[in-house]
Motif scaffolding. Sequence first.
Motif, PDB file in Angstrom:
ATOM      1  N   ARG A  82     100.361  39.903  25.235  1.00  0.00           N
ATOM      2  CA  ARG A  82     101.031  40.702  26.272  1.00  0.00           C
ATOM      3  C   ARG A  82     100.593  41.972  26.365  1.00  0.00           C
ATOM      4  NH1 ARG A  82     105.534  37.333  24.950  1.00  0.00           N
ATOM      5  NH2 ARG A  82     106.627  39.043  24.119  1.00  0.00           N
ATOM      6  N   THR A  83     100.446  42.725  25.385  1.00  0.00           N
ATOM      7  CA  THR A  83     100.200  44.135  25.276  1.00  0.00           C
ATOM      8  C   THR A  83      98.829  44.365  25.751  1.00  0.00           C
ATOM      9  OG1 THR A  83     102.033  44.682  23.766  1.00  0.00           O
ATOM     10  CG2 THR A  83     100.400  46.164  23.937  1.00  0.00           C
ATOM     11  N   LEU A  84      97.769  43.509  25.164  1.00  0.00           N
ATOM     12  CA  LEU A  84      96.458  43.590  25.574  1.00  0.00           C
ATOM     13  C   LEU A  84      96.097  43.529  26.737  1.00  0.00           C
ATOM     14  CD1 LEU A  84      94.954  42.082  22.216  1.00  0.00           C
ATOM     15  CD2 LEU A  84      95.103  44.372  22.656  1.00  0.00           C
ATOM     16  N   VAL A  85      96.802  42.411  27.351  1.00  0.00           N
ATOM     17  CA  VAL A  85      96.731  42.076  29.014  1.00  0.00           C
ATOM     18  C   VAL A  85      97.106  43.415  29.859  1.00  0.00           C
ATOM     19  CG1 VAL A  85      97.441  40.592  30.936  1.00  0.00           C
ATOM     20  CG2 VAL A  85      96.717  39.792  28.621  1.00  0.00           C
ATOM     21  N   ALA A 137      96.059  47.464  33.553  1.00  0.00           N
ATOM     22  CA  ALA A 137      96.077  49.022  34.005  1.00  0.00           C
ATOM     23  C   ALA A 137      94.921  49.658  34.033  1.00  0.00           C
ATOM     24  CB  ALA A 137      97.171  49.663  33.019  1.00  0.00           C
ATOM     25  N   ALA A 138      93.861  49.511  32.955  1.00  0.00           N
ATOM     26  CA  ALA A 138      92.532  50.080  33.134  1.00  0.00           C
ATOM     27  C   ALA A 138      91.648  49.615  34.274  1.00  0.00           C
ATOM     28  CB  ALA A 138      91.790  49.748  31.873  1.00  0.00           C
ATOM     29  N   ALA A 185      99.355  45.132  40.002  1.00  0.00           N
ATOM     30  CA  ALA A 185     100.313  44.323  40.632  1.00  0.00           C
ATOM     31  C   ALA A 185     100.175  42.953  40.100  1.00  0.00           C
ATOM     32  CB  ALA A 185      99.505  44.417  42.089  1.00  0.00           C
ATOM     33  N   LEU A 186      99.228  42.579  39.241  1.00  0.00           N
ATOM     34  CA  LEU A 186      99.092  41.442  38.818  1.00  0.00           C
ATOM     35  C   LEU A 186      99.596  41.228  37.041  1.00  0.00           C
ATOM     36  CD1 LEU A 186      95.431  40.349  39.613  1.00  0.00           C
ATOM     37  CD2 LEU A 186      97.568  39.878  40.857  1.00  0.00           C
ATOM     38  N   SER A 187     100.131  42.294  36.803  1.00  0.00           N
ATOM     39  CA  SER A 187     100.395  42.228  35.247  1.00  0.00           C
ATOM     40  C   SER A 187     101.830  41.507  34.900  1.00  0.00           C
ATOM     41  CB  SER A 187     100.989  43.899  34.917  1.00  0.00           C
ATOM     42  OG  SER A 187     101.152  43.921  33.775  1.00  0.00           O
ATOM     43  N   ASP A 188     102.745  41.620  35.770  1.00  0.00           N
ATOM     44  CA  ASP A 188     104.017  40.466  35.329  1.00  0.00           C
ATOM     45  C   ASP A 188     103.447  39.190  35.265  1.00  0.00           C
ATOM     46  OD1 ASP A 188     105.469  42.819  35.113  1.00  0.00           O
ATOM     47  OD2 ASP A 188     106.387  42.668  37.229  1.00  0.00           O
TER      48      ASP A 188
END
Length: 951
Positions: free
Chosen positions: A843-846, A851-852, A857-860
Amino acid sequence: MVDEPNSTPSTDVAPAAQGGAGDRDDPPSGVAALLRLAAVLVDEDGRIVQWNRGAEELFGHRAEVAHGRTASGLLPAFEPRTGPHTLPGPAQPPGAASRPGTVRQSAGRRCDAFDTLDDLTQLDTPWSGPMAVTDREERLRDILWWAYPLIEPAGRSLLALAVDARPLRSAGPRIALGSRLLPYAATTTAQGGFHRLGATFGPPGQGSGRALASLLPAGSPERVRRLLTQLVRAGLPALWVDAATTLPVLPYEPPAAGTARAAAGLGRRYPTAQQRAARLGAGRPGEQAAGRRTDGSATGTPGIARGAVLGLRVLPSGGSGPAGPGGALPGQRESAATAPDSSAGSEGGATIEQATVEPSANGHRDRATDTVTPTVPAPGGARPADQLVPILTNGQAGEQLALLAEVGGKVGTTLDLHATARELCQVLVPRVADFACVDLLDGLISDSELPAARPDDDTMLRRVARTFNDAAGQWDHVLEEGALLAMPRSTPPGMALQLNQPVLVPVISPDVAVDYAASLGGAGLASVVAGRSMLVVPLSARGTVLGILKLLRLSDRAPFDEGDAATLKELAARAALSLDNARLHRAESRVATTLQRSMIPTRPPRIPGVQIAHRYLPGDPRAEVGGDWFDAIQLPGSRVALVVGDVMGHGLHSAAAMGRFRTAMQTLAALDLPPGQLLRHLDNLAHKLGDDHLATCLYAVYDPINRTCELASAGHVPPVLVHPDGTGELLEIPAGAPIGVGGVPFVAKKIDVSDGSMLVLCTDGLVEVRGSDIGAGLAALCGNLIDPKQTPEQACDVVLERLHSDDRKDDVALLVARFDGVAPTEVATWDLTVDTAEVRRARTLVREQLAAWHLEALSDTTELLVSELVTNAVRVARDRVRLQLIRVDKLLVEVSDDNHNLPSLEPAEALGETGRGLHLVTKLAERWGSARKAVGKVVWFELPLPRTVRD
């Protein structure tokens, strides 16, 4: 169809056209083109949510069939080619060269109409131009299109407006002048008509668009206003006439479009015999005062005659009445003992008016004796002596036999349904009638089986042919070919259809002209049809009513009589057999065509890092597919499998074998086997199928991330790799043996490919020339034939233009792939250990990678779905788990492990704590799937990029 100069358009158009933006009025001004527009709206899921009556008439598919189904595959088409818009003639539409997405027609490139329109509007810009389609009846139609991408809260939809270009280019458009929209017939230009007409757009931002509101699906006023605003912003549809004339387009709803509703609401408006006779007697007081009687008995007591004029007669199927003494088409001889009483009313009180008129052989009255006197039966039902035995003169018999012979020789010369109906009408006009049309049951045109139910008031008819005598009068008020109409039993056509008996109307009287006019296209035509003579004959074959034949005579010809009906009934029976034979032939052809089209793809898949184009030309022009095939199959990791194959032999047997090979190839490709192993499995499967066919095949797998291509051949023509500098290289691949030989190894070869290179795969029908070595064709293909700066579509056109000729009898399959690769900055890959703690790390890597890429907007959603898939992988993996993110035109996420068991979507227990991961993926991802790899499996899902990122 052109309206009469003094007619007014449908009320469905005028209010919409008079509205303005918002609530203010914005009446149209100047000149506009009134077009019968087909409107189709495809929603964000690719399903049809709007299919108006114009689309039913133009494309043949009924709304109840089209609504809710996937648009893809409904309308086969010939794909337009991107480039400057080219219309016949030297002139170009203003600004056409700079307008993106305009096309010119290119033959031999099959596609799907709505898939192509979706491609042409991918940049959220509208597109207009010609694109030929095949309608439901397998007829090729020249169509002008206006395609609009519409952005709605639920996603992107597609509005397609279309019009038949053939009548526009032959007779010109219907035009309207001023705010009243009075239509006038356009005049053909001296340069040869309107063949240069084309579709274009008006200036963006101008106009209200309210006239198009009737083409949009019913919804809230706010939604309609929002969609109209997008149409106005893109540019309202317009018709390009010449360099100086562009007409705005307004939708036209002809009066005929309301026939079904109007006629259904008429009910049985015919008065009873007693009511009609009473009305007739009450309306002629002067005649009664003068001693003219209406009962046919001795002078004195006024009464009601059995032979009173009722205007309608249903002729019994058991036999027809005798011909009138001067009938244009006399019936058979009948003795006085067996001749039916033509003055006796049929059940329900309907009778026929007889007239002692001396017509000529073609039905025109002799002006010297142009008087009509109702025949009055003698008391007790006895007929006058001069009508006991109708005389069949040599001239009349010759006319009848000549007509029947002409029908036998000129009707049914082909197995085309529309041509047969048109031949029937052309035989009858102007020889027998001034107007003739054939209306067939709409279901017969497409369904392979005859309808089980008898025709009723809701049965829809489709006009398949019409012919009229130009010299006799104007017939522009009648429906065009392809129009849909419903004929209730209260109208003569409806009665003939439902009773399967001829219906004769000697003279259409004004009091029932409204009902008769409904059968021609609208109650407003009552004044046009009044005074004419009508005969409706059912078209029945093999015990089934196929439709009706309608005939009309103008008032300068003798009315139809029972002799005409008898002859025309026999004529219609013969023509109906020809129509039914054409229907059966087309049903068989449609089955074969449908099976053939399902065997080859019509649209290249969209795969990141590679552009694909293909062409297929059958060697037999009568078939749409032979033994050659091609495919492009998406594999995990954004890889793509390219396939070209050739079954040895020709005909449907080879096509059937090709279908089996192609299906097997797709199934094996889904296992993600190496090319050599895949061909070995295909060869083994060919032996198990017990088929004697041999097939050559080439299988290539392109990896856009690693920029490699692995190929294996089974005796196929070697491919050509065109490098970015334009040089062509014939790839040396171990040839192997054709599929089906057995016992021969298939060796694969992996090569490195550069971005911008092209791989050309083809069958031997393209490069093999009779009398020459196949190497000559391959050498030409390796020459400077393909410019790497071209698109794959352009490359296909160039190759076929240079190498293919019409005299070749072998099938040709051509596939061109341009390798663009995926930039390393668009790919992120991590190897995870088999530990539940890796779920948090994933989850952290994604989150950091998105963000990079500025995809916060697609993170969650992405973190949630990755968490579920990594959790499942960690539970079943033995050694390793891999997580990969690829950003192309969408976000592709893959989770792979070394366990080969594919996950399955199963119902979760109400209180269970597991089993909901794939349900979440199903609900939240745009697409997802799983596939086996050479070792293990991969589960993937896709999410659309935010619009700001795509733009």
